[in-house]
Design a protein around this motif. Sequence first.
Motif, PDB file in Angstrom:
ATOM      1  N   MET A 127      -6.247   3.265 -10.925  1.00  0.00           N
ATOM      2  CA  MET A 127      -6.731   1.944 -10.521  1.00  0.00           C
ATOM      3  C   MET A 127      -6.664   1.800  -9.011  1.00  0.00           C
ATOM      4  O   MET A 127      -5.635   2.129  -8.397  1.00  0.00           O
ATOM      5  CB  MET A 127      -5.902   0.847 -11.179  1.00  0.00           C
ATOM      6  N   VAL A 128      -7.751   1.311  -8.408  1.00  0.00           N
ATOM      7  CA  VAL A 128      -7.795   1.146  -6.951  1.00  0.00           C
ATOM      8  C   VAL A 128      -8.365  -0.226  -6.618  1.00  0.00           C
ATOM      9  O   VAL A 128      -8.992  -0.894  -7.446  1.00  0.00           O
ATOM     10  CB  VAL A 128      -8.651   2.253  -6.287  1.00  0.00           C
ATOM     11  N   ASP A 129      -8.132  -0.658  -5.367  1.00  0.00           N
ATOM     12  CA  ASP A 129      -8.655  -1.944  -4.910  1.00  0.00           C
ATOM     13  C   ASP A 129     -10.156  -1.850  -4.661  1.00  0.00           C
ATOM     14  O   ASP A 129     -10.715  -0.771  -4.500  1.00  0.00           O
ATOM     15  CB  ASP A 129      -7.935  -2.366  -3.624  1.00  0.00           C
ATOM     16  N   ILE A 160      -8.067  -7.473 -11.388  1.00  0.00           N
ATOM     17  CA  ILE A 160      -8.891  -6.433 -11.986  1.00  0.00           C
ATOM     18  C   ILE A 160      -9.180  -5.382 -10.921  1.00  0.00           C
ATOM     19  O   ILE A 160      -9.785  -5.666  -9.890  1.00  0.00           O
ATOM     20  CB  ILE A 160     -10.218  -7.012 -12.517  1.00  0.00           C
ATOM     21  N   GLY A 161      -8.716  -4.171 -11.180  1.00  0.00           N
ATOM     22  CA  GLY A 161      -8.994  -3.074 -10.269  1.00  0.00           C
ATOM     23  C   GLY A 161     -10.072  -2.184 -10.847  1.00  0.00           C
ATOM     24  O   GLY A 161     -10.265  -2.111 -12.057  1.00  0.00           O
ATOM     25  N   ILE A 162     -10.768  -1.501  -9.975  1.00  0.00           N
ATOM     26  CA  ILE A 162     -11.750  -0.543 -10.445  1.00  0.00           C
ATOM     27  C   ILE A 162     -10.997   0.698 -10.887  1.00  0.00           C
ATOM     28  O   ILE A 162      -9.951   1.035 -10.337  1.00  0.00           O
ATOM     29  CB  ILE A 162     -12.773  -0.227  -9.338  1.00  0.00           C
ATOM     30  N   VAL A 163     -11.466   1.361 -11.925  1.00  0.00           N
ATOM     31  CA  VAL A 163     -10.837   2.582 -12.395  1.00  0.00           C
ATOM     32  C   VAL A 163     -11.622   3.774 -11.850  1.00  0.00           C
ATOM     33  O   VAL A 163     -12.807   3.913 -12.122  1.00  0.00           O
ATOM     34  CB  VAL A 163     -10.775   2.622 -13.936  1.00  0.00           C
ATOM     35  N   THR A 168      -8.047  -8.954  -0.917  1.00  0.00           N
ATOM     36  CA  THR A 168      -7.157  -8.301  -1.856  1.00  0.00           C
ATOM     37  C   THR A 168      -5.930  -7.842  -1.092  1.00  0.00           C
ATOM     38  O   THR A 168      -5.799  -8.095   0.113  1.00  0.00           O
ATOM     39  CB  THR A 168      -7.858  -7.123  -2.561  1.00  0.00           C
ATOM     40  N   PHE A 169      -5.027  -7.162  -1.784  1.00  0.00           N
ATOM     41  CA  PHE A 169      -3.832  -6.645  -1.121  1.00  0.00           C
ATOM     42  C   PHE A 169      -3.391  -5.375  -1.841  1.00  0.00           C
ATOM     43  O   PHE A 169      -3.795  -5.105  -2.985  1.00  0.00           O
ATOM     44  CB  PHE A 169      -2.710  -7.689  -1.103  1.00  0.00           C
ATOM     45  N   ALA A 170      -2.579  -4.587  -1.154  1.00  0.00           N
ATOM     46  CA  ALA A 170      -2.108  -3.315  -1.709  1.00  0.00           C
ATOM     47  C   ALA A 170      -0.776  -2.963  -1.066  1.00  0.00           C
ATOM     48  O   ALA A 170      -0.438  -3.455   0.021  1.00  0.00           O
ATOM     49  CB  ALA A 170      -3.130  -2.214  -1.460  1.00  0.00           C
ATOM     50  N   ARG A 171      -0.049  -2.101  -1.727  1.00  0.00           N
ATOM     51  CA  ARG A 171       1.170  -1.582  -1.116  1.00  0.00           C
ATOM     52  C   ARG A 171       0.790  -0.705   0.076  1.00  0.00           C
ATOM     53  O   ARG A 171      -0.231  -0.018   0.045  1.00  0.00           O
ATOM     54  CB  ARG A 171       1.990  -0.797  -2.134  1.00  0.00           C
ATOM     55  N   LYS A 172       1.588  -0.768   1.105  1.00  0.00           N
ATOM     56  CA  LYS A 172       1.264  -0.091   2.352  1.00  0.00           C
ATOM     57  C   LYS A 172       1.043   1.399   2.123  1.00  0.00           C
ATOM     58  O   LYS A 172       1.854   2.076   1.497  1.00  0.00           O
ATOM     59  CB  LYS A 172       2.383  -0.307   3.372  1.00  0.00           C
ATOM     60  N   GLY A 173      -0.089   1.875   2.640  1.00  0.00           N
ATOM     61  CA  GLY A 173      -0.413   3.287   2.532  1.00  0.00           C
ATOM     62  C   GLY A 173      -1.250   3.655   1.329  1.00  0.00           C
ATOM     63  O   GLY A 173      -1.606   4.821   1.159  1.00  0.00           O
ATOM     64  N   TYR A 174      -1.593   2.653   0.485  1.00  0.00           N
ATOM     65  CA  TYR A 174      -2.316   2.975  -0.749  1.00  0.00           C
ATOM     66  C   TYR A 174      -3.652   2.243  -0.872  1.00  0.00           C
ATOM     67  O   TYR A 174      -4.232   2.194  -1.945  1.00  0.00           O
ATOM     68  CB  TYR A 174      -1.432   2.672  -1.961  1.00  0.00           C
TER      69      TYR A 174
END
Length: 728
Positions: free
Chosen positions: A349-351, A333-336, A405-411
Amino acid sequence: MSKVKLLIVLILLGIGLNAQPLLGQSFNDDPFLQPVSKKHLLKADGNNPEVKKMIIDRDNTVLVLTDQGVFVVIEGQLVKDRRFRPLTNFIPVDIALQDGTDAVYYLYEGRYLSNAYAGLPYGEFEEGAYNQIAVNQSGDVLLAGQNNYKLVKDDSEALGNSSSEILEVQVYNDDFFIHTAEGVSIYKDGNFERVVNDRNIEAWTFGKRELFIANDDGYYSLSTSNWREKLTLKTAIPITPVTSMAFRDGTLWAGTHSGMFSTQDYEDYRYFASRRWLASDQVLDVGVDSKGNAFALTKESVSEVQYNAMTLHQKAQYFHEKVRKRHLRLGLIGIVRLSEPGDLTTTEMVDTDNDGLWSAFYAGSEVFRYATTKEEEARKNAMETFMSFERLLSINQLEGFPSRTFARKGYKVSHPDTRWNQSPEEHMEWKGHTSSDEFVSYIWFAGILAKHLDLDSDEKARVAAFIDDIMMHLIRNDYYFVDVDGEPTLWGRWNPEFLNWYPKTVVDRKLGSLTITAGLQLAYELTGKDIYKEEAYRLFEDHGYLENIKIPMSNIRTTPGVIHEGYNMGEGGWNHSDDEMAFLTYYVLYHFAFNDELQNTYADVISDHWEIEKPERNSVWNLVSYGTSGDIDLPSVKWHLREFQMDMVRWSIKNSHRGDLEFLEPNFRDQTTEVLLPPGERSTIRYNANPFDLDSNRGGNVELAGDEFLLPYWMGRYLKVINPIQAN
């Protein structure tokens, strides 16, 4: 309620102790009226017009008088009314509804007319003589100017003058009324006679056999049969002064400079303000249609509070679709985030700092949906998120250490300059600093997966390995989450020396003991490894963790001087994140207890915490308690789920200025009012925040998912607290 007490109750009811879910208290999921906001924004060809008044005709068409002509609500917008070609290029000085029929009448500089009755109503007069119109049930017309008036009845006319300026005209049944600086007068025998002496009238309207008057101090009413007091002056109202009023079907609506409110009993009020409900809070006029929907006229819109009949199941379907369409980020679930306040077309959507915890609410709802319905889609969705939980472990280079959490690099977005680390996977980054909040989400989700999802052998092994890795990391590291820098994280600490450093009056001692105990019990159940049971009993016997768990919640209080890493742990009021962690943990603690004696002890602990949380009326806390100790406040579950708002945007909200609330003195639990406001009137929060907070300063740039509704709904269905309506 302890397990022993519960057993007695169940035996009397003829229900076995192992019956699951528990039976007893429930309510039917009957349709109810759910308020939602519809904002009909003004659309003008050039400069925005000056809006003056609003009427709603017999067909529920909303018309607004402006200095550029009449505007109408069509297809969700407030636009120039071009439906009647002969009237398009003319600007009325007033519009009104015939009493009893709600037919629209137009007043122009030198004539009045209506499109009702085949266009027969029509009259001419000296240009500029009158600027207000009222029409009674019989079709008689009252025209009023500054101090003069004309009554048109059949083919006769009666002229007259008022000693004071005529501020407003209204009609009730066949009687005409005028408001002047002295009060309100009724037309009788060729003259206006005073029936209300009040020089401070701000607004007035007719109800069912009564006239409501609002002044600087509040509002009251007089009987229309004898003009004597019917309702005493009400001053404990949300906002004063009331500047516009409307009454329909037993409900009084009032517009103010700071939103609008409604009441049916003149004691309890529903308050509609902020961008959640209105385009702006400066309400110029109010109205109600035949369906009971309310409308507030503001400078830039007609804002509608629309009441839609729905069931809780339909509400859950709405939130489920919303989650699936715009709130899932990599299975979590990401925050909008909204680049334009409230504009859902600008969704991104963001972490967040607690992706695991928020995801556990959504995924937990899918587990209980599957347990209730056996729908394969729910099972698939739950396992989809569990795969993301597994990735919290595998994406970093530490053994058994779960990422936040995790994210694609740079985002990455949350805390972009701290806590983030490069993953062994070149294109990914992971967030460290993992805390007890995340730990609770891991054991909660794994526990309900194991208990309710009908896992196959491979899935059981995956869930067991997930918990095994995390718990062994803690055991190897002396009950600390040890981050990539080799140091314990700020809040990932269950070490006995650390927890027992807290006085028994600080909740962290109790909370840490119960969360780690729940984790050890779960790990033992899932893996069968003796080390987990041995460690749990070592913590009980050598370090008093069971006694810590049993610390009464009433024992928690302000405790100065307890400082951890610069944080004052014993002061600052109640921490609602602790309640959230405790109740999610209770479900695991109870259902995976090593034996019946411990389970009975845990039931008493849960009852104790539930009792102190009752004023917050939280459906999750109630349903967790019901599914363990057997305690529940059923009316609050129903109230919370029905009152839960549909708009999850975090708008700025203000309630501290309201005059209808009974405020409490400052207290340790930060309970601000005697009675909790409905969710639709307060800030959009997760369950780690104080529901008694009256104000919030948000900009409308964030939307929450609504999993805060989905989890209690499906828990309620599973526990048979909510009885679905059977299709015909």
